[in-house]
Design a protein around this motif. Structure first.
Motif, mmCIF file in Angstrom:
data_model
loop_
_atom_site.group_PDB
_atom_site.id
_atom_site.type_symbol
_atom_site.label_atom_id
_atom_site.label_comp_id
_atom_site.label_asym_id
_atom_site.label_seq_id
_atom_site.Cartn_x
_atom_site.Cartn_y
_atom_site.Cartn_z
ATOM 1 N N ILE A 1 -15.990 68.859 53.745
ATOM 2 C CA ILE A 1 -14.868 68.836 52.801
ATOM 3 C C ILE A 1 -15.283 69.630 51.566
ATOM 4 O O ILE A 1 -16.367 69.435 51.024
ATOM 5 C CB ILE A 1 -14.500 67.393 52.410
ATOM 6 N N LEU A 2 -14.424 70.523 51.163
ATOM 7 C CA LEU A 2 -14.659 71.273 49.923
ATOM 8 C C LEU A 2 -13.470 71.031 49.005
ATOM 9 O O LEU A 2 -12.323 71.208 49.411
ATOM 10 C CB LEU A 2 -14.835 72.762 50.225
ATOM 11 N N SER A 3 -13.760 70.587 47.799
ATOM 12 C CA SER A 3 -12.711 70.237 46.832
ATOM 13 C C SER A 3 -12.734 71.196 45.651
ATOM 14 O O SER A 3 -13.800 71.479 45.100
ATOM 15 C CB SER A 3 -12.919 68.799 46.333
ATOM 16 N N ILE A 4 -11.554 71.712 45.298
ATOM 17 C CA ILE A 4 -11.407 72.479 44.058
ATOM 18 C C ILE A 4 -10.420 71.722 43.183
ATOM 19 O O ILE A 4 -9.278 71.479 43.588
ATOM 20 C CB ILE A 4 -10.867 73.901 44.301
ATOM 21 N N ILE A 5 -10.877 71.336 41.998
ATOM 22 C CA ILE A 5 -9.960 70.739 41.023
ATOM 23 C C ILE A 5 -9.784 71.737 39.890
ATOM 24 O O ILE A 5 -10.754 72.176 39.272
ATOM 25 C CB ILE A 5 -10.477 69.389 40.507
ATOM 26 N N VAL A 6 -8.537 72.109 39.645
ATOM 27 C CA VAL A 6 -8.184 72.996 38.536
ATOM 28 C C VAL A 6 -7.721 72.097 37.398
ATOM 29 O O VAL A 6 -6.860 71.237 37.592
ATOM 30 C CB VAL A 6 -7.055 73.969 38.939
ATOM 31 N N TYR A 7 -8.312 72.266 36.211
ATOM 32 C CA TYR A 7 -7.910 71.382 35.114
ATOM 33 C C TYR A 7 -7.828 72.138 33.794
ATOM 34 O O TYR A 7 -8.500 73.152 33.596
ATOM 35 C CB TYR A 7 -8.865 70.181 34.996
ATOM 36 N N GLY A 8 -6.955 71.636 32.920
ATOM 37 C CA GLY A 8 -6.757 72.255 31.618
ATOM 38 C C GLY A 8 -5.754 71.459 30.804
ATOM 39 O O GLY A 8 -5.144 70.499 31.278
ATOM 40 N N LYS A 9 -5.555 71.868 29.546
ATOM 41 C CA LYS A 9 -4.704 71.111 28.620
ATOM 42 C C LYS A 9 -3.216 71.320 28.874
ATOM 43 O O LYS A 9 -2.393 70.455 28.580
ATOM 44 C CB LYS A 9 -5.020 71.511 27.170
ATOM 45 N N GLN B 1 -18.512 81.183 54.993
ATOM 46 C CA GLN B 1 -17.459 82.177 54.752
ATOM 47 C C GLN B 1 -16.482 81.682 53.680
ATOM 48 O O GLN B 1 -16.074 82.437 52.790
ATOM 49 C CB GLN B 1 -16.708 82.407 56.064
ATOM 50 N N LEU B 2 -16.134 80.393 53.755
ATOM 51 C CA LEU B 2 -15.197 79.825 52.783
ATOM 52 C C LEU B 2 -15.805 79.837 51.377
ATOM 53 O O LEU B 2 -15.135 80.180 50.400
ATOM 54 C CB LEU B 2 -14.838 78.394 53.190
ATOM 55 N N LYS B 3 -17.089 79.483 51.257
ATOM 56 C CA LYS B 3 -17.751 79.492 49.946
ATOM 57 C C LYS B 3 -17.781 80.900 49.357
ATOM 58 O O LYS B 3 -17.607 81.079 48.147
ATOM 59 C CB LYS B 3 -19.173 78.921 50.070
ATOM 60 N N ASP B 4 -17.990 81.885 50.203
ATOM 61 C CA ASP B 4 -18.025 83.273 49.739
ATOM 62 C C ASP B 4 -16.677 83.676 49.143
ATOM 63 O O ASP B 4 -16.606 84.321 48.091
ATOM 64 C CB ASP B 4 -18.393 84.189 50.908
ATOM 65 N N ILE B 5 -15.594 83.269 49.802
ATOM 66 C CA ILE B 5 -14.240 83.588 49.311
ATOM 67 C C ILE B 5 -13.976 82.867 47.989
ATOM 68 O O ILE B 5 -13.459 83.459 47.028
ATOM 69 C CB ILE B 5 -13.184 83.201 50.369
ATOM 70 N N ILE B 6 -14.348 81.578 47.927
ATOM 71 C CA ILE B 6 -14.102 80.798 46.702
ATOM 72 C C ILE B 6 -14.917 81.351 45.536
ATOM 73 O O ILE B 6 -14.444 81.390 44.398
ATOM 74 C CB ILE B 6 -14.400 79.308 46.959
ATOM 75 N N ARG B 7 -16.131 81.813 45.819
ATOM 76 C CA ARG B 7 -16.933 82.422 44.749
ATOM 77 C C ARG B 7 -16.215 83.647 44.188
ATOM 78 O O ARG B 7 -16.137 83.828 42.966
ATOM 79 C CB ARG B 7 -18.319 82.811 45.256
#
Length: 818
Positions: free
Chosen positions: A715-723, A785-791
């Motif tokens: 499982i790879l999680s990306i949380i986008v956060y901001g004000k 491959q997925l980590k490379d794209i996310i980077r």
């Protein structure tokens, strides 16, 4: 042979500088620069001097490229070994973090070096200067010692750097570097007699009226010297007395380095126990294979003597000249662990954990680095202890989620330990009564060798576990937080002079406050979470951001006075216990009661000495603690972890019940466990009742496979956060679209299918930041491959204008998806 060059990771957090920079090593510095040393380098258009770490030295043959040169070395020898450099580079790739974040973990704790450029004026003719140049020279001469930053502020000129560089070219101004270490070695004054004369000869120079001076000389003659603090305490001498002796030349005062002491001096020896046949088989087999870079799991019931096996294996490592790292999951475990290890190995032990001051951590780190100790004990970050001859890493209570970092880089201590053992030819031992599903699956796949300890020491019985259905208690008119069975057992335990532990994994008094008229629930304005009532301060607190407010008496929405407090926390349990059992000595151990330094040790000590009848606590008390007089454990609400919307909730419930139950019956008396629940038929509770780990695993692994959760997928999680909420939503959709486009280029349909989101995170707002989440499920083969794209999409572009104001929280195989 060409020039030598170094790849340097600079201390700058921008994504544009997140790469190695190449610098030449001048001939004069070739013997001073090594891999793993900190250096000062000129950086950027203005050649500002900043700090960096050398990660590689190689021969530079390209004559066409003009490289800058390293300005200075900040260390006399490497602070990082080649293995630690390699480990940091691996972490950057594996956990999608920056170089700086990865290297920060392995650097000396607290040893921050600040580099400042000092400008000086040469003693030369000052002719033909421009007005700006005259102004700078005058300012430097006036100040005497002048920092570059101060000159630039004084000038307030866009070309200040250019003007200063012109002065340097004219040989009018030169610069030096001033390096300041934020944490210094601790020095104490040491007093000794200044000559080898006889005591009588020395005393001739002291008046008969100087009785205290005579006493000090006698003390020093007998002790051959002492630290000033000990001298003044033992002789009750004043500083003036010591100064008078120094002025006469009779004593000498020197500054001597001392290590900050983090381990109590009154720890009793911890005797060596004879191993049981079960323990001995485990010990001998591990010892036979320990030099083969193996991984082992000691799956032992609570109280089966895993710690004694660790201790005796470490004895063998010391005999072989090897070093050992011992990881424990929480600070609350360290008092007892330290007592046992120091009681066995004395001054051969260093301690590393977050509750130490920077100075204390720096000293412990240096003890390890300088080979003064052979064992390091600590929480997660101790896996980076800088041993030079590492032979073994032990991870006790390996199932604990605290071994996964919640801060960048979000590393797993288990994965880092395994990688470090591979690199250094070391072995890894895991120990627990309740292995994680992933670890046990690795055992079944033959990746880890299993040892099972089914019996407690001296064949003590596992405590009998009673499951109480709280629905029936309610139907029978019992509205108390205690079932009738638990109340009766506490009463009996107090009469018999035995100790009780009550467990509830929720601190505070009430879990939320609501209006019975309009239904309004008081939430934190900065977080999407209800506030918890703390009765002692009469305040509502947010357990995510720490905000507080006075508890209202009327509803903020409708104005009614029908405010009611719902749910229970450890404070309410404490209040009820004191109400029902007023003569009992009651102690509470949770995050609110252990904020002060040493508070864990004090609570632990009172419990150990039998001064506490009933200990109430959160998961801090659920594992590792060994109190022989505890015969009763009560679990107030077993459903707390079971009802969380997380795929690990069943596993956590089984682990918590088993671990808490294991605190009972460890001495000469049998233990009992009362488990209160509204869901008694759930398989995790039933399997915990019978201490049936294999039965639990067989049920749980089928569910993981069916729903494609670890260990069958990553499982790879990306949380986008901001004000700004709209910006967070738009950026989430934008990076989701970019990732899909990249995946479509490689035609990987499975990866595209296993993307969930972007959606609001389960807790949508924390600390005034809105949070949206994208989840990925993928195989080991696809993860790289997925980590490379996310980077490429998230990390390399994080400084782009369109992402300004938002941040990315990227976690590979998070311990929780909440």
């Amino acid at each position: 042979m060409g020039n030598l060059a170094a790849q340097v990771i600079i201390y700058n957090n921008s994504s544009k500088t997140d790469k190695p920079f190449t610098y030449l090593i001048e001939d004069r510095m070739k013997d001073n620069i090594q891999e793993g040393m900190r250096v000062a380098v000129p950086f950027g258009v203005g050649n500002r001097i900043i700090q960096g770490i050398v990660v590689r030295i190689f021969e530079w043959k390209d004559k066409t490229k003009n490289l800058k040169c390293i300005a200075d070395a900040l260390d006399f020898e490497p602070i990082l070994s080649k293995n630690m450099i390699e480990l940091s580079l691996w972490m950057r790739e594996n956990y999608l973090c920056s170089y700086l974040d990865a290297f920060h973990l392995v650097m000396p704790p607290g040893d921050f070096k600040e580099i400042r450029t000092v400008l000086n004026v040469n003693n030369v003719s000052l002719k033909n200067l421009t007005k700006e140049e005259e102004k700078i020279v005058g300012y430097i001469n006036q100040k005497g010692k002048c920092y570059l930053d101060d000159v630039k502020k004084f000038m307030d000129h866009e070309n200040a750097n250019k003007i200063i560089n012109n002065l340097k070219k004219k040989n009018i101004v030169y610069n030096t570097l001033e390096i300041e270490t934020k944490i210094n070695k601790k020095l104490e004054k040491y007093i000794s007699l200044s000559s080898n004369q006889s005591k009588d000869d020395i005393l001739k120079d002291i008046s008969s009226r100087g009785k205290k001076q005579i006493e000090v000389v006698n003390y020093l003659y007998k002790k051959k010297g002492a630290f000033i603090k000990n001298l003044m305490e033992d002789t009750k001498a004043s500083y003036q007395t010591i100064k008078a002796l120094a002025d006469k030349g009779l004593i000498k005062v020197t500054e001597t380095e001392v290590f900050r002491n983090v381990i109590k001096s009154d720890i009793s020896p911890y005797k060596r126990f004879k191993l049981t046949p079960e323990q001995l088989k485990c010990f001998n087999t591990i010892l036979d294979d320990i030099n083969k870079n193996g991984s082992f799991l000691i799956h032992g019931v609570t109280g089966s003597g895993k710690t004694e096996i660790y201790l005796q294996i470490i004895e063998e490592m010391i005999k072989a000249g090897k070093d050992t790292i011992v990881l424990v999951p929480e600070i609350s475990l360290t008092p007892q662990t330290i007592e046992r290890f120091v009681g066995r190995f004395g001054s051969n032990v260093a301690v590393l954990h977050s509750k130490l001051s920077y100075g204390e951590r720096f000293d412990e780190w240096r003890k390890i680095k300088e080979g003064k100790v052979k064992i390091a004990i600590g929480a997660r970050s101790a896996v980076f202890a800088p041993f030079n001859n590492l032979g073994l890493i032990i991870i006790d209570e390996e199932h604990e989620t605290s071994y996964k970092s919640g801060m960048n880089p979000k590393y797993s201590a288990y994965e880092v330990a395994r990688k470090r053992c591979d690199m250094e030819g070391s072995s890894l031992i895991l120990g627990t009564a309740t292995p994680s599903v992933e670890t046990y699956n690795s055992v079944l796949n033959g990746e880890i060798k299993l040892f099972v300890l089914k019996k407690r020491i001296n064949n003590k019985k596992m405590p009998v576990m009673d499951i109480i259905d709280m629905r029936e208690e309610l139907n029978n008119g019992n509205n108390s937080i205690f079932s009738r069975k638990l109340y009766k057992e506490i009463e009996e335990n107090l009469k018999e002079g035995k100790q009780t532990i009550l467990f509830l994994n929720r601190r505070g008094y009430s879990t939320f406050v609501s209006c019975r008229k309009c239904g309004y629930v008081i939430k934190c304005k900065s977080c999407d979470i209800t506030m918890t009532y703390h009765i002692q301060e009469n305040k509502l607190k947010c357990h995510y951001c720490g905000k507080e407010m006075i508890a209202p008496k009327i509803c903020p929405k409708c104005g009614s006075n029908y405010i009611k407090y719902f749910g229970i926390g450890t404070q309410k349990v404490e209040e009820q216990v004191k109400k029902y059992f007023p003569k009992a000595s009651v102690e509470r151990m949770d995050t609110d009661t252990v904020t002060k330094k040493g508070s864990h040790e004090r609570i632990f000590g009172r419990m150990k000495r039998g001064e506490t009848d009933i200990l109430i606590g959160t998961q801090m008390i659920s594992k590792g603690l060994d109190f022989p007089n505890v015969t009763l454990v009560g679990i107030i609400a077993a459903d707390t972890s079971l009802n969380l919307p997380d795929y690990r909730s069943s596993e956590r419930t089984f682990q918590l019940l088993t671990q808490v139950a294991g605190r009972a019956g460890r001495g000469d008396f049998e233990g009992r466990v009362i488990v209160q629940t509204y869901n008694p038929e759930h398989f995790s509770i039933q399997m915990a009742k019978d201490y049936n780990y294999e039965g639990f695993f067989d049920r749980e692994i089928l569910l993981r496979k069916e729903f494609e959760f670890p260990p069958f997928t990553n499982i790879l999680s990306i949380i986008v956060y901001g004000k700004e909420k709209e910006q967070v939503i738009n950026v989430s959709k934008d990076i989701h679209s970019e990732i899909i486009k990249n995946l479509e280029l490689i035609y990987d349909y499975n990866l595209i299918r296993n993307i969930y989101g972007p959606n609001p995170a389960l807790i949508e707002k924390i600390k005034d930041n809105y949070r949206w989440q994208i989840l990925f499920k993928c195989s080991d083969e696809d993860l790289f491959q997925l980590k490379d794209i996310i980077r490429r999409v998230c990390i390399n572009n994080r400084d782009d204008k369109k992402y300004r104001g938002v941040k990315f929280n990227i976690d590979i195989n998070p311990s929780s998806i909440l």
